[in-house]
Motif scaffolding. Structure first.
Motif, short mmCIF file in Angstrom:
data_model
loop_
_atom_site.label_atom_id
_atom_site.label_comp_id
_atom_site.label_asym_id
_atom_site.label_seq_id
_atom_site.Cartn_x
_atom_site.Cartn_y
_atom_site.Cartn_z
N HIS A 17 0.86 -1.19 0.00
CA HIS A 17 0.00 0.00 0.00
C HIS A 17 0.90 1.23 0.00
O HIS A 17 1.72 1.40 0.89
CB HIS A 17 -0.88 -0.02 1.25
CG HIS A 17 -1.82 1.14 1.34
ND1 HIS A 17 -2.90 1.27 0.52
CD2 HIS A 17 -1.79 2.23 2.13
CE1 HIS A 17 -3.53 2.39 0.82
NE2 HIS A 17 -2.87 3.00 1.80
N GLN A 18 0.73 2.06 -1.01
CA GLN A 18 1.60 3.23 -1.15
C GLN A 18 0.74 4.47 -1.33
O GLN A 18 -0.20 4.48 -2.12
CB GLN A 18 2.52 3.04 -2.35
CG GLN A 18 3.48 4.18 -2.55
CD GLN A 18 4.44 3.91 -3.70
OE1 GLN A 18 4.41 2.85 -4.30
NE2 GLN A 18 5.29 4.86 -3.98
N VAL A 19 1.09 5.54 -0.59
CA VAL A 19 0.38 6.82 -0.69
C VAL A 19 1.43 7.91 -0.91
O VAL A 19 2.41 8.00 -0.16
CB VAL A 19 -0.41 7.13 0.60
CG1 VAL A 19 -1.03 8.51 0.53
CG2 VAL A 19 -1.47 6.08 0.83
N ASP A 20 1.23 8.72 -1.92
CA ASP A 20 2.06 9.90 -2.18
C ASP A 20 1.13 11.09 -2.31
O ASP A 20 0.21 11.07 -3.13
CB ASP A 20 2.86 9.74 -3.48
CG ASP A 20 3.95 8.69 -3.33
OD1 ASP A 20 4.64 8.71 -2.30
OD2 ASP A 20 4.10 7.86 -4.25
N ALA A 21 1.36 12.12 -1.52
CA ALA A 21 0.50 13.30 -1.58
C ALA A 21 1.37 14.54 -1.40
O ALA A 21 2.39 14.50 -0.72
CB ALA A 21 -0.56 13.25 -0.48
N SER A 22 0.95 15.61 -2.03
CA SER A 22 1.65 16.88 -1.85
C SER A 22 0.65 18.01 -1.93
O SER A 22 -0.41 17.89 -2.54
CB SER A 22 2.74 17.06 -2.91
OG SER A 22 2.15 17.17 -4.19
N SER A 54 3.06 34.84 0.86
CA SER A 54 3.40 33.64 1.61
C SER A 54 3.28 32.42 0.71
O SER A 54 2.47 32.39 -0.21
CB SER A 54 2.50 33.48 2.83
OG SER A 54 1.16 33.29 2.41
N ALA A 55 4.12 31.46 0.98
CA ALA A 55 4.10 30.21 0.23
C ALA A 55 4.41 29.07 1.19
O ALA A 55 5.20 29.22 2.12
CB ALA A 55 5.12 30.24 -0.90
N SER A 56 3.75 27.95 0.98
CA SER A 56 4.03 26.76 1.79
C SER A 56 3.92 25.53 0.91
O SER A 56 3.18 25.51 -0.07
CB SER A 56 3.05 26.67 2.97
OG SER A 56 1.74 26.46 2.49
N SER A 57 4.68 24.53 1.28
CA SER A 57 4.69 23.29 0.52
C SER A 57 4.85 22.14 1.51
O SER A 57 5.64 22.23 2.45
CB SER A 57 5.85 23.29 -0.48
OG SER A 57 5.90 22.06 -1.16
N SER A 58 4.09 21.10 1.32
CA SER A 58 4.21 19.92 2.18
C SER A 58 4.04 18.67 1.34
O SER A 58 3.31 18.66 0.35
CB SER A 58 3.16 19.97 3.30
OG SER A 58 1.86 19.93 2.75
N GLU A 59 4.74 17.63 1.74
CA GLU A 59 4.67 16.34 1.05
C GLU A 59 4.47 15.23 2.08
O GLU A 59 4.91 15.34 3.21
CB GLU A 59 5.96 16.09 0.26
CG GLU A 59 6.15 17.04 -0.87
CD GLU A 59 7.38 16.71 -1.71
OE1 GLU A 59 7.94 15.62 -1.51
OE2 GLU A 59 7.74 17.53 -2.55
#
Length: 136
Positions: free
Chosen positions: A29-34, A99-104
């Motif tokens: 089971h693999q999950v990739d989200a950003s 403003s800028a934000s990034s999450s993975e």
């Protein structure tokens, strides 16, 4: 597996089977989200003001007299006032935000399950005289 022969009773044979099943289950089971967010807000404020004023004040008085003998009399009063003014105001203001934000997010789950089961099955034939079935 065992077989039964009924002989002269006229019955057919029966079937008996017993055993074990061994199975395994592999699951990945693999999950990739950003997620990316960007926000900008800017404001410019500007105000202009201009005024002009002009004032003029004039006042006069004039007397002139000549008599028959030729004498001359003259009187003059005069006031003059001038005023001019100009005024300008300018206000400028600017503000802004950015403003800028990034999450993975990454997740990997490996699941392995071992399934063990036992089974038995039989086919039984009913006759007048029940046969004896022996597992072999």
């Amino acid at each position: 597996m065992s077989e039964y022969d009924g002989g002269d009773t006229g019955a057919e044979y029966g079937h008996v089977e017993a055993g074990e099943n061994h199975e395994s289950l592999d699951q990945l089971h693999q999950v990739d989200a950003s997620q990316n967010n960007y926000d900008s807000q800017f404001g410019v404020y500007e105000q202009d003001h201009a005024s002009a004023e002009s004032t003029s004040f004039d006042q006069g008085h004039q007397v002139s007299y000549t008599d028959p003998s030729g004498a001359h009399y003259e009187e003059s009063d005069f006031t003059s006032y001038d005023h001019s003014a100009a005024e300008t105001d300018h206000v400028f203001a600017a503000e802004g935000s950015e403003s800028a934000s990034s999450s993975e997010f990454h997740q990997l789950d490996a699941i392995r399950a071992q399934l063990d089961s036992a089974f038995s099955e039989a086919t039984v034939i009913d006759t007048d005289t029940p046969p004896s079935i022996a597992a072999g």
